[in-house]
Motif scaffolding. Structure first.
Motif, PDB file in Angstrom:
ATOM      1  N   PHE A 150       0.893  -1.192  -0.123  1.00  0.00           N
ATOM      2  CA  PHE A 150       0.078   0.098   0.150  1.00  0.00           C
ATOM      3  C   PHE A 150       0.991   1.362  -0.021  1.00  0.00           C
ATOM      4  O   PHE A 150       0.573   2.045  -0.831  1.00  0.00           O
ATOM      5  CB  PHE A 150      -0.772   0.011   1.451  1.00  0.00           C
ATOM      6  CG  PHE A 150      -1.403   1.290   1.242  1.00  0.00           C
ATOM      7  CD1 PHE A 150      -2.784   1.715   0.767  1.00  0.00           C
ATOM      8  CD2 PHE A 150      -1.229   2.028   2.461  1.00  0.00           C
ATOM      9  CE1 PHE A 150      -3.288   2.869   0.726  1.00  0.00           C
ATOM     10  CE2 PHE A 150      -1.831   3.281   2.710  1.00  0.00           C
ATOM     11  CZ  PHE A 150      -2.910   3.536   1.962  1.00  0.00           C
ATOM     12  N   PHE A 151       1.890   1.357   0.869  1.00  0.00           N
ATOM     13  CA  PHE A 151       2.895   2.541   1.037  1.00  0.00           C
ATOM     14  C   PHE A 151       3.723   2.435  -0.283  1.00  0.00           C
ATOM     15  O   PHE A 151       4.034   3.677  -0.945  1.00  0.00           O
ATOM     16  CB  PHE A 151       3.632   2.326   2.257  1.00  0.00           C
ATOM     17  CG  PHE A 151       2.791   2.598   3.489  1.00  0.00           C
ATOM     18  CD1 PHE A 151       2.302   3.663   3.653  1.00  0.00           C
ATOM     19  CD2 PHE A 151       2.949   1.671   4.529  1.00  0.00           C
ATOM     20  CE1 PHE A 151       1.408   3.922   4.986  1.00  0.00           C
ATOM     21  CE2 PHE A 151       2.204   1.809   5.476  1.00  0.00           C
ATOM     22  CZ  PHE A 151       1.319   3.055   5.743  1.00  0.00           C
ATOM     23  N   LEU A 152       3.976   1.308  -0.916  1.00  0.00           N
ATOM     24  CA  LEU A 152       5.055   1.217  -2.144  1.00  0.00           C
ATOM     25  C   LEU A 152       3.986   1.969  -3.227  1.00  0.00           C
ATOM     26  O   LEU A 152       4.662   2.487  -4.275  1.00  0.00           O
ATOM     27  CB  LEU A 152       5.263  -0.237  -2.454  1.00  0.00           C
ATOM     28  CG  LEU A 152       6.164  -0.325  -3.622  1.00  0.00           C
ATOM     29  CD1 LEU A 152       7.494   0.542  -3.343  1.00  0.00           C
ATOM     30  CD2 LEU A 152       6.782  -1.963  -3.672  1.00  0.00           C
ATOM     31  N   VAL A 191       9.753   7.667   5.874  1.00  0.00           N
ATOM     32  CA  VAL A 191       9.574   7.517   7.330  1.00  0.00           C
ATOM     33  C   VAL A 191       8.662   6.450   7.784  1.00  0.00           C
ATOM     34  O   VAL A 191       8.851   5.530   8.598  1.00  0.00           O
ATOM     35  CB  VAL A 191       9.110   8.889   8.097  1.00  0.00           C
ATOM     36  CG1 VAL A 191       9.397   8.619   9.516  1.00  0.00           C
ATOM     37  CG2 VAL A 191      10.652   9.888   7.897  1.00  0.00           C
ATOM     38  N   VAL A 192       7.403   6.621   6.966  1.00  0.00           N
ATOM     39  CA  VAL A 192       6.329   5.715   7.506  1.00  0.00           C
ATOM     40  C   VAL A 192       6.602   4.477   6.939  1.00  0.00           C
ATOM     41  O   VAL A 192       6.366   3.445   7.724  1.00  0.00           O
ATOM     42  CB  VAL A 192       4.908   6.291   6.707  1.00  0.00           C
ATOM     43  CG1 VAL A 192       3.765   5.467   6.855  1.00  0.00           C
ATOM     44  CG2 VAL A 192       4.385   7.561   7.378  1.00  0.00           C
ATOM     45  N   ASP A 241       6.881   1.096   9.125  1.00  0.00           N
ATOM     46  CA  ASP A 241       6.231  -0.336   8.685  1.00  0.00           C
ATOM     47  C   ASP A 241       7.116  -1.639   8.848  1.00  0.00           C
ATOM     48  O   ASP A 241       6.710  -2.709   9.258  1.00  0.00           O
ATOM     49  CB  ASP A 241       5.499  -0.133   7.118  1.00  0.00           C
ATOM     50  CG  ASP A 241       5.023  -1.482   6.624  1.00  0.00           C
ATOM     51  OD1 ASP A 241       4.074  -2.109   7.157  1.00  0.00           O
ATOM     52  OD2 ASP A 241       5.762  -1.968   5.864  1.00  0.00           O
ATOM     53  N   ARG A 242       8.579  -1.481   8.173  1.00  0.00           N
ATOM     54  CA  ARG A 242       9.287  -2.349   8.359  1.00  0.00           C
ATOM     55  C   ARG A 242       9.814  -2.569   9.774  1.00  0.00           C
ATOM     56  O   ARG A 242       9.924  -3.819  10.129  1.00  0.00           O
ATOM     57  CB  ARG A 242      10.596  -1.964   7.308  1.00  0.00           C
ATOM     58  CG  ARG A 242      10.344  -1.754   6.044  1.00  0.00           C
ATOM     59  CD  ARG A 242       9.748  -3.264   5.445  1.00  0.00           C
ATOM     60  NE  ARG A 242       8.415  -3.453   5.616  1.00  0.00           N
ATOM     61  CZ  ARG A 242       8.026  -4.491   5.656  1.00  0.00           C
ATOM     62  NH1 ARG A 242       8.646  -5.643   5.548  1.00  0.00           N
ATOM     63  NH2 ARG A 242       6.596  -4.710   5.723  1.00  0.00           N
ATOM     64  N   TYR A 243       9.886  -1.866  10.555  1.00  0.00           N
ATOM     65  CA  TYR A 243      10.267  -1.856  12.114  1.00  0.00           C
ATOM     66  C   TYR A 243       9.101  -2.689  12.764  1.00  0.00           C
ATOM     67  O   TYR A 243       9.576  -3.684  13.345  1.00  0.00           O
ATOM     68  CB  TYR A 243      10.255  -0.504  12.891  1.00  0.00           C
ATOM     69  CG  TYR A 243      10.162  -0.662  14.132  1.00  0.00           C
ATOM     70  CD1 TYR A 243      11.182  -1.192  15.111  1.00  0.00           C
ATOM     71  CD2 TYR A 243       8.856  -0.286  14.882  1.00  0.00           C
ATOM     72  CE1 TYR A 243      11.229  -1.157  16.503  1.00  0.00           C
ATOM     73  CE2 TYR A 243       8.703  -0.488  16.341  1.00  0.00           C
ATOM     74  CZ  TYR A 243       9.929  -0.812  16.947  1.00  0.00           C
ATOM     75  OH  TYR A 243      10.064  -1.022  18.237  1.00  0.00           O
ATOM     76  N   LEU A 294      -2.055   7.434   8.045  1.00  0.00           N
ATOM     77  CA  LEU A 294      -0.593   7.603   7.790  1.00  0.00           C
ATOM     78  C   LEU A 294      -0.311   8.127   6.424  1.00  0.00           C
ATOM     79  O   LEU A 294       0.278   9.300   6.124  1.00  0.00           O
ATOM     80  CB  LEU A 294       0.331   6.597   8.119  1.00  0.00           C
ATOM     81  CG  LEU A 294       0.509   5.931   9.624  1.00  0.00           C
ATOM     82  CD1 LEU A 294       1.378   4.868   9.648  1.00  0.00           C
ATOM     83  CD2 LEU A 294       1.003   7.071  10.329  1.00  0.00           C
ATOM     84  N   ALA A 295      -1.039   7.499   5.407  1.00  0.00           N
ATOM     85  CA  ALA A 295      -0.759   7.991   3.973  1.00  0.00           C
ATOM     86  C   ALA A 295      -1.365   9.536   3.883  1.00  0.00           C
ATOM     87  O   ALA A 295      -0.680  10.437   3.103  1.00  0.00           O
ATOM     88  CB  ALA A 295      -1.321   7.020   3.079  1.00  0.00           C
ATOM     89  N   VAL A 296      -2.677   9.714   4.301  1.00  0.00           N
ATOM     90  CA  VAL A 296      -3.017  10.937   4.026  1.00  0.00           C
ATOM     91  C   VAL A 296      -2.364  11.818   4.804  1.00  0.00           C
ATOM     92  O   VAL A 296      -2.117  13.232   4.549  1.00  0.00           O
ATOM     93  CB  VAL A 296      -4.486  10.878   4.639  1.00  0.00           C
ATOM     94  CG1 VAL A 296      -5.274  12.467   4.879  1.00  0.00           C
ATOM     95  CG2 VAL A 296      -5.403  10.067   3.902  1.00  0.00           C
ATOM     96  N   ALA A 297      -1.904  11.652   6.045  1.00  0.00           N
ATOM     97  CA  ALA A 297      -0.936  12.693   6.892  1.00  0.00           C
ATOM     98  C   ALA A 297       0.206  12.995   6.122  1.00  0.00           C
ATOM     99  O   ALA A 297       0.652  14.244   6.092  1.00  0.00           O
ATOM    100  CB  ALA A 297      -0.491  12.055   8.265  1.00  0.00           C
ATOM    101  N   CYS A 298       0.917  11.984   5.149  1.00  0.00           N
ATOM    102  CA  CYS A 298       2.157  12.430   4.510  1.00  0.00           C
ATOM    103  C   CYS A 298       1.997  13.439   3.716  1.00  0.00           C
ATOM    104  O   CYS A 298       2.498  14.552   3.407  1.00  0.00           O
ATOM    105  CB  CYS A 298       2.704  10.955   3.870  1.00  0.00           C
ATOM    106  SG  CYS A 298       3.137   9.781   5.021  1.00  0.00           S
TER     107      CYS A 298
END
Length: 307
Positions: free
Chosen positions: A62-64, A117-118, A122-124, A145-149
């Motif tokens: 999703f983040f990718l 950073v997000v 996610d990996r952490y 998180l995506a909207v905040a970015c």
């Protein structure tokens, strides 16, 4: 000031770009066009594949997908204009076009800093908190998180663009860059711009240095967890996903720090053009390759889609 802006609205800027090296312009046009097409195809491939394959409906992809869409927008905000200017001897851009370009380049660049950073968080969560991963990275929380970015990037750009375009400009509008960026436009001012330069330094520190520190902190915890793993299989799996993200972080943050966190000089100004060309053209085209070449999930998704 109002008269200055009104006069500028009627005119345009000239993007000098690489006009000092006219013998390179044809070669640059061909190379940049190839990388731009690679960026379009590679990032569209990731976005479409992540949407079509149910196995890729995870926070990581999703983040990718957000990163791929971001890279598409980022390159498109400046590269088509650069290609036109490399072919056109006039190299002009309208005042409105320059203002829009500055806003989106700054907004999308800032958004990418926060998004990386997000992605490191996610990996952490996946490596260091695997039992709580589904709770920590709930789909609703990922969307927030995506909207905040995106909001943070576009808000920062709105404020910064406003400060930049209210600075009175001199008679000539020769922008010594291949796109409209803050430092190049501030050099056209007839007044003292130390306040604007200070704001640029502060915001660059907030959206470049702090995100980089947070990313390195996340990967410090990941490395500690990996070193405690009894088998090499887990280490290889973690390295496959985290290594790709670290490479993307390096390709993005190192050039950004070279440009925005060093004192401006004549030589650094010329070097900055080529560094900016690298992270504007080359980096977005490499991101899809970095994430997909050795990625078993992506290869599996391609095989499933092909039947």
């Amino acid at each position: 000031m109002i008269d200055n802006i009104s006069a500028t609205l009627e005119g345009s800027f000239i993007l000098l770009g690489f006009s000092r090296w006219p013998h390179l312009e044809v070669a640059l046009f061909v190379v940049i066009l190839i990388f731009y097409l690679m960026t379009l195809m590679g990032n569209l491939f990731i976005i479409i594949l992540s949407r079509l394959d149910a196995h890729l409906h995870t926070p990581m992809y999703f983040f990718l997908s957000n990163l791929s869409f971001l890279d598409l927008c980022y390159t498109t905000s400046s590269i088509p204009q650069l290609l036109v200017n490399l072919w056109d001897p006039e190299k002009t851009i309208s005042y409105a076009g320059c203002m829009i370009q500055l806003y989106f380049v700054l907004a999308l660049g800032t958004t990418e800093c926060v998004l990386l950073v997000v992605m490191s968080y996610d990996r952490y969560a996946a490596v260091c908190r695997p039992l709580h991963y589904t709770v920590l990275m709930h789909p609703h929380f990922c969307r927030l998180l995506a909207v905040a970015c995106w909001i943070s990037g576009f808000t920062n750009s709105a404020l910064h663009s406003l400060f930049t375009f209210w600075v009175p400009l001199c008679e000539h509008h020769l922008v010594d860059h291949f796109f409209c960026e803050v430092p190049a436009l501030l050099r056209l001012s007839c007044v003292d711009t130390h306040v604007n330069e200070l704001i640029l330094l502060v915001t660059s520190s907030i959206f470049v240095v702090i995100p980089l520190i947070l990313i390195l902190t996340s990967y410090g915890a990941i490395i500690q967890t990996v070193l405690r793993m009894p088998s090499t299989t887990g280490f290889q799996k973690v390295f496959g996903t985290c290594g790709a993200h670290l490479m993307v972080v390096s390709l993005f943050f190192i050039p950004a720090m070279c440009i925005y966190l060093q004192p401006p000089t004549e030589s650094s100004q010329e070097q900055g053009k080529f560094i900016a060309l690298f992270y504007t053209v080359v980096t977005p085209s490499l991101n899809p390759l970095i994430y997909t070449l050795r990625n078993k999930d992506v290869r599996g998704a391609v095989r499933r889609l092909m039947g």
